[in-house]
Design an enzyme around this catalytic site. Structure first.
Site, PDB file in Angstrom:
ATOM      1  N   HIS A 137       4.621   5.722  11.626  1.00  0.00           N
ATOM      2  CA  HIS A 137       4.147   5.584  10.234  1.00  0.00           C
ATOM      3  C   HIS A 137       3.179   6.763  10.014  1.00  0.00           C
ATOM      4  CE1 HIS A 137       3.019   4.045   6.458  1.00  0.00           C
ATOM      5  NE2 HIS A 137       2.700   2.802   6.762  1.00  0.00           N
TER       6      HIS A 137
ATOM      7  N   ARG B  31       0.800  -1.228   0.000  1.00  0.00           N
ATOM      8  CA  ARG B  31       0.000   0.000   0.000  1.00  0.00           C
ATOM      9  C   ARG B  31       0.833   1.279   0.000  1.00  0.00           C
ATOM     10  NH1 ARG B  31      -2.767  -3.982   1.576  1.00  0.00           N
ATOM     11  NH2 ARG B  31      -0.773  -4.527   2.476  1.00  0.00           N
ATOM     12  N   THR B  32       1.766   1.378   0.914  1.00  0.00           N
ATOM     13  CA  THR B  32       2.457   2.656   1.078  1.00  0.00           C
ATOM     14  C   THR B  32       3.267   2.981  -0.170  1.00  0.00           C
ATOM     15  OG1 THR B  32       2.584   2.124   3.421  1.00  0.00           O
ATOM     16  CG2 THR B  32       3.865   4.010   2.679  1.00  0.00           C
TER      17      THR B  32
ATOM     18  N   LYS C 225      25.483  -3.608   0.735  1.00  0.00           N
ATOM     19  CA  LYS C 225      26.957  -3.610   0.781  1.00  0.00           C
ATOM     20  C   LYS C 225      27.471  -2.877   2.013  1.00  0.00           C
ATOM     21  CE  LYS C 225      26.898  -2.922  -4.224  1.00  0.00           C
ATOM     22  NZ  LYS C 225      27.156  -1.860  -5.212  1.00  0.00           N
TER      23      LYS C 225
ATOM     24  N   ARG D 275      11.062   4.138   3.601  1.00  0.00           N
ATOM     25  CA  ARG D 275      10.720   3.142   4.629  1.00  0.00           C
ATOM     26  C   ARG D 275      11.955   2.301   4.874  1.00  0.00           C
ATOM     27  NH1 ARG D 275       5.675  -0.988   4.529  1.00  0.00           N
ATOM     28  NH2 ARG D 275       4.656   0.922   5.186  1.00  0.00           N
TER      29      ARG D 275
HETATM   30  N1   CP Z   1      -0.411  -0.070   5.815  1.00  0.00           N
HETATM   31  C1   CP Z   1       0.802  -0.290   5.272  1.00  0.00           C
HETATM   32  O1   CP Z   1       1.804   0.343   5.615  1.00  0.00           O
HETATM   33  O2   CP Z   1       0.813  -1.260   4.306  1.00  0.00           O
HETATM   34  P1   CP Z   1       2.101  -1.716   3.492  1.00  0.00           P
HETATM   35  O3   CP Z   1       3.060  -2.323   4.481  1.00  0.00           O
HETATM   36  O4   CP Z   1       1.583  -2.694   2.468  1.00  0.00           O
HETATM   37  O5   CP Z   1       2.706  -0.478   2.877  1.00  0.00           O
END
Ligand code: CP
Length: 308
Positions: free
Chosen positions: A135, A57-58, A86, A107
């Protein structure tokens, strides 16, 4: 309100006015997508979407957002394909990528890692999830979803259920909803996966009533129940995960015994925390929630680049 050049690292950094402004811009982005699908607002901009942990999703909603704004992106979707493998440091990766793009979305697995990236560069950085830390874009899209589902952010009783220790979404959501006078947060988890003490303390300092419980029936008395996955990847001891997995499974029968019109949310992915017989209920909001991520992420990208 000017967000140009701003990093989005933690929802704890955002004021009530700023949160409401982000909601307004997200609504404008939704209108824009419904009218013209692809805009040229950022046609001269480039975004790096760096994902050193798995995501559906993100990452995909950020990439959709970038493209709907008319910008272009470069991406790392597989950590094994980056020079982090590395031994390159996050700061060095960031300083390199800074020369290629106008904004970085990242991320990665280290709590505080997004801040390290933000401190290393002069372009805006958006935290797409830093380990078991924060998040923020998830929590902001959660707020946007709550407005659409409930019509308000104010005076809500919100239950967060599951892995509150490692679940970064509920950490961010606790801070994001705090300025809107929540009636109560019900933190429902196994003893081993309780909300961290520092977050409980911060919420209490903000005057929020916290109820900690193991009972999902108690959580179902809230206006919103926010289910979360047990975060298998954060456990040092696989046996501990095996013991705790499946702690909570919300099914239709349980929902029917809960508060009428309770809104059911989940950041997804789910494993088994919500049975599929819940999916057809009108108050099951989790797929609408995932879709809202595009508008919210469009808003943030445009805002930090000074175009909204
Ligand atoms: N909700 C969320 O962060 O989903 P993903 O890990 O699929 O990005």
């Amino acid at each position: 309100m000017n967000f140009e050049g701003r990093d989005i690292i933690s929802t704890a950094d955002l004021s009530r006015e700023e949160l409401l402004h982000i909601m307004d811009v997200s609504a404008k982005m939704e209108e824009m997508v419904k009218k013209e699908a692809i805009s040229d607002l950022l046609k001269d901009k480039m975004v790096a979407v760096i994902f050193l942990e798995p995501s559906t999703r993100t990452r995909l909603s950020f990439e959709t957002a970038v493209q709907r704004l008319g910008a272009r992106h470069i991406t790392i979707a597989d950590p094994k394909a980056s020079s982090a493998q590395k031994g390159e440091s996050l700061a060095d990766t960031a300083k390199t990528v800074e020369g290629y793009v106008d904004c970085i979305v990242i991320r990665q697995p280290m709590v505080g890692g997004a801040k390290i990236v933000a401190d290393a560069v002069d372009i805006p950085v958006i935290n797409g999830g830093d380990g078991a830390g924060q998040h923020p874009t998830q929590a902001l899209l959660d707020l946007y979803t709550i407005i659409k589902e409930k019509g308000t952010l104010e005076n809500l009783k919100v239950a967060m259920v599951g892995d509150l220790k490692f679940g970064r979404t509920v950490h961010s959501l606790s801070y994001a909803l705090a300025p809107f006078n929540p009636v109560e947060y019900i933190y429902c988890s196994p003893e081993e996966l309780k909300m961290p003490d520092d977050i409980c303390r911060d919420m209490k300092q903000k005057g929020i009533t916290i109820k900690e419980t193991r009972s999902i029936e108690e959580a179902l008395k809230a206006d919103i129940i926010y289910m979360t996955r047990i975060q298998k990847e954060r456990f040092e001891d696989p046996a501990e995960y095996e013991k705790l997995k499946g702690s909570y499974v919300l099914n239709r029968k349980l929902v029917e015994g809960g508060k009428k019109d309770i809104t059911i949310m989940h950041p997804l992915p789910r494993v088994d925390e919500i049975a599929t017989d819940v999916d057809d209920l009108p108050n099951a909001a989790y797929f609408r929630q995932a879709h809202n991520g595009v508008y919210l992420r469009m808003a943030l990208i445009a805002m930090v680049m000074g175009r909204a």
